[in-house]
Design a protein around this motif. Structure first.
Motif, PDB file in Angstrom:
ATOM      1  N   THR A  42       0.840  -1.192   0.000  1.00  0.00           N
ATOM      2  CA  THR A  42       0.000   0.000   0.000  1.00  0.00           C
ATOM      3  C   THR A  42       0.880   1.248   0.000  1.00  0.00           C
ATOM      4  O   THR A  42       2.092   1.168   0.157  1.00  0.00           O
ATOM      5  CB  THR A  42      -0.919   0.048   1.245  1.00  0.00           C
ATOM      6  OG1 THR A  42      -0.117   0.258   2.400  1.00  0.00           O
ATOM      7  CG2 THR A  42      -1.733  -1.233   1.391  1.00  0.00           C
ATOM      8  N   GLY A  97     -10.008   6.259  -5.202  1.00  0.00           N
ATOM      9  CA  GLY A  97      -8.803   5.544  -4.794  1.00  0.00           C
ATOM     10  C   GLY A  97      -7.946   6.311  -3.811  1.00  0.00           C
ATOM     11  O   GLY A  97      -8.381   7.305  -3.223  1.00  0.00           O
ATOM     12  N   THR A 135      -6.397  -1.514  -7.332  1.00  0.00           N
ATOM     13  CA  THR A 135      -5.629  -1.926  -6.161  1.00  0.00           C
ATOM     14  C   THR A 135      -4.550  -2.910  -6.570  1.00  0.00           C
ATOM     15  O   THR A 135      -4.642  -3.538  -7.629  1.00  0.00           O
ATOM     16  CB  THR A 135      -6.550  -2.536  -5.081  1.00  0.00           C
ATOM     17  OG1 THR A 135      -5.815  -2.667  -3.869  1.00  0.00           O
ATOM     18  CG2 THR A 135      -7.108  -3.881  -5.497  1.00  0.00           C
ATOM     19  N   ASN A 139      -3.160  -6.879  -2.537  1.00  0.00           N
ATOM     20  CA  ASN A 139      -4.032  -6.310  -1.510  1.00  0.00           C
ATOM     21  C   ASN A 139      -5.387  -7.021  -1.530  1.00  0.00           C
ATOM     22  O   ASN A 139      -6.382  -6.500  -2.007  1.00  0.00           O
ATOM     23  CB  ASN A 139      -4.189  -4.807  -1.705  1.00  0.00           C
ATOM     24  CG  ASN A 139      -4.747  -4.132  -0.480  1.00  0.00           C
ATOM     25  OD1 ASN A 139      -5.340  -4.774   0.381  1.00  0.00           O
ATOM     26  ND2 ASN A 139      -4.560  -2.823  -0.408  1.00  0.00           N
ATOM     27  N   SER A 142      -8.421  -5.239   0.138  1.00  0.00           N
ATOM     28  CA  SER A 142      -8.976  -4.192  -0.702  1.00  0.00           C
ATOM     29  C   SER A 142      -9.789  -4.781  -1.849  1.00  0.00           C
ATOM     30  O   SER A 142     -10.878  -4.289  -2.170  1.00  0.00           O
ATOM     31  CB  SER A 142      -7.854  -3.301  -1.247  1.00  0.00           C
ATOM     32  OG  SER A 142      -8.370  -2.309  -2.088  1.00  0.00           O
ATOM     33  N   ARG A 143      -9.289  -5.841  -2.446  1.00  0.00           N
ATOM     34  CA  ARG A 143     -10.015  -6.479  -3.548  1.00  0.00           C
ATOM     35  C   ARG A 143     -11.367  -6.997  -3.071  1.00  0.00           C
ATOM     36  O   ARG A 143     -12.390  -6.818  -3.741  1.00  0.00           O
ATOM     37  CB  ARG A 143      -9.177  -7.601  -4.153  1.00  0.00           C
ATOM     38  CG  ARG A 143      -7.964  -7.072  -4.920  1.00  0.00           C
ATOM     39  CD  ARG A 143      -6.972  -8.151  -5.264  1.00  0.00           C
ATOM     40  NE  ARG A 143      -7.518  -9.153  -6.159  1.00  0.00           N
ATOM     41  CZ  ARG A 143      -6.832 -10.219  -6.578  1.00  0.00           C
ATOM     42  NH1 ARG A 143      -5.585 -10.395  -6.172  1.00  0.00           N
ATOM     43  NH2 ARG A 143      -7.368 -11.082  -7.393  1.00  0.00           N
ATOM     44  N   THR A 171      -1.834  -4.374 -11.214  1.00  0.00           N
ATOM     45  CA  THR A 171      -2.962  -3.605 -10.714  1.00  0.00           C
ATOM     46  C   THR A 171      -4.276  -4.229 -11.144  1.00  0.00           C
ATOM     47  O   THR A 171      -4.522  -4.399 -12.343  1.00  0.00           O
ATOM     48  CB  THR A 171      -2.883  -2.149 -11.218  1.00  0.00           C
ATOM     49  OG1 THR A 171      -1.681  -1.554 -10.714  1.00  0.00           O
ATOM     50  CG2 THR A 171      -4.083  -1.341 -10.762  1.00  0.00           C
TER      51      THR A 171
END
Length: 197
Positions: A42, A97, A135, A139, A142-143, A171
């Motif tokens: 991150t 984002g 993301t 991550n 986050s996904r 990404t």
């Protein structure tokens, strides 16, 4: 005139206010909560980097590339940051984002409320044809959060950029289309009701 213009968005579980240097100390405390800046995949600023990150986002705003927000919890205390970014006023479309939250508000209604407020403003006020989320492939939290709010996967941009430690980043790209927004709105409202119980 910049598009979109700064705005305050208010909800029961969270509110979004224009990012300000005056939020530095409270945002630094929020980043310390859970030390979310330690996650290598991150770009959460540490306490020492908070002012620089706020100034970077404000410069991006002045350049018309970003509209940054401070996220306030239900008590009005800064709990993180989020933005409208990759702004395309011509289409119009944008990305939600550069989002991070203090550990104390994770797995609460705060993120759902923020996304509900931002999506409603993007589709119903700004007239966006699509809203995107991106993301790191690493991550997973986050996904899952992006998928949980109703965004659909568009694909993976392989070796799209680099993580802050220099490793290559794949990404994951998601989006919600204008035609999908009515169903997503109902879904988010139902999620928010479950937090109120």
């Amino acid at each position: 005139m910049s598009w979109p213009e700064p705005i305050t968005l208010k909800g029961e579980h969270a509110s979004l206010v224009p990012l300000s240097v005056s939020h530095e100390a409270e945002l630094a405390a929020a980043a310390d909560d859970g030390e979310v800046w330690r996650l290598w995949y991150t770009n959460v600023p540490s306490r020492d980097d908070m002012l620089m990150e706020i100034e970077r986002r404000l410069e991006e705003h002045r350049s018309g590339r970003m509209l940054p927000f401070t996220v306030l919890d239900a008590d009005g205390i800064p709990a993180g940051m989020t933005t409208y970014m990759n702004i395309d006023a011509k289409s119009p479309r944008l990305e939600i984002g550069s989002t991070w939250y203090a550990k104390r508000v994770q797995r609460t209604g705060l993120n759902t409320q923020c996304k509900r407020l931002m999506l409603e403003h993007a589709f119903d006020v700004l007239g966006c044809i699509a809203v995107e989320f991106r993301t790191s492939s690493f991550n997973r939290a986050s996904r899952r959060a992006i998928e949980r709010i109703g965004a659909k996967p568009d694909g993976i941009l392989r070796h799209h950029s680099r993580h802050r430690n220099g490793t290559l980043r794949d990404t994951c790209v998601y989006s919600i289309l204008e035609s999908e927004w009515p169903a997503v709105k109902v879904h988010l409202d139902a999620m928010l009701k479950s937090y109120a119980c």
